[in-house]
Design an enzyme around this catalytic site. Structure first.
Site: not given
Length: 175
Positions: A58, A95
């Protein structure tokens, strides 16, 4: 329409308990898309920005539009193995675990003023990796820009700790 209203929230994606902030609705709304790009570039008008670096995928959409508006070049920062020419890469923290991203070794010249862009800043692992990669080739990273900040996850603070100002257009609580 305010930008916040143009962003769709999808509960429990990609896993239970996550509220996914989807900018495809913003991108599909001509006015919202234009406003987002205008708001992202506004602080850099006349600032002699030589390149916009966009993080896959994006960040490519936003970065291409920003580069056009600022008459700057565009640098794609991609996942390892996606670029055809000689590259430089860096490992970055996710993460859960690590990944690698890369850019062409000749994408930026030492001292060039670069703005990094992506759709969202969460924990900051990808963006801080991209900043370290740009600096490794001598770029002056002027700012990191995002449509969305998730301040509870602390990513913007990690970027600012690297000496790079952060600009986000909208903030959402939570994950």
């Amino acid at each position: 329409m305010p930008l916040r209203a143009a962003i769709r929230t999808i509960p429990d994606y990609p896993k239970q308990g996550i509220l996914f902030r989807d900018i495809t609705t913003l991108l599909g709304d001509a006015r919202a898309f234009r406003k987002a790009v205008d708001d992202l570039v506004q602080p850099f008008a006349g600032a002699k920005i030589e390149k916009i670096a966009g993080i896959e995928a994006r960040g490519f959409i936003l970065g291409g539009a920003m580069a056009h508006q600022l008459s700057a070049g565009f640098i794609p920062i991609r996942k390892k193995g996606k670029l055809p020419h000689k590259t430089v890469s860096i490992a970055y923290e996710l993460e859960y675990g690590t990944d690698e991203m890369e850019m062409h070794v000749d994408a930026v010249q030492p001292g060039e003023r670069v703005v990094l862009v992506d759709d969202l800043i969460a924990t900051g692992g990808t963006a801080t990796g991209a900043i370290r990669l740009l600096k490794k080739l001598g770029a002056e990273v002027v700012a990191a820009c995002f449509v969305i900040d998730l301040p509870d996850l602390g990513g913007a603070r990690k970027i600012e700790a690297l000496g790079v100002p952060v600009r986000a257009l909208v903030a959402f609580e939570g994950h």
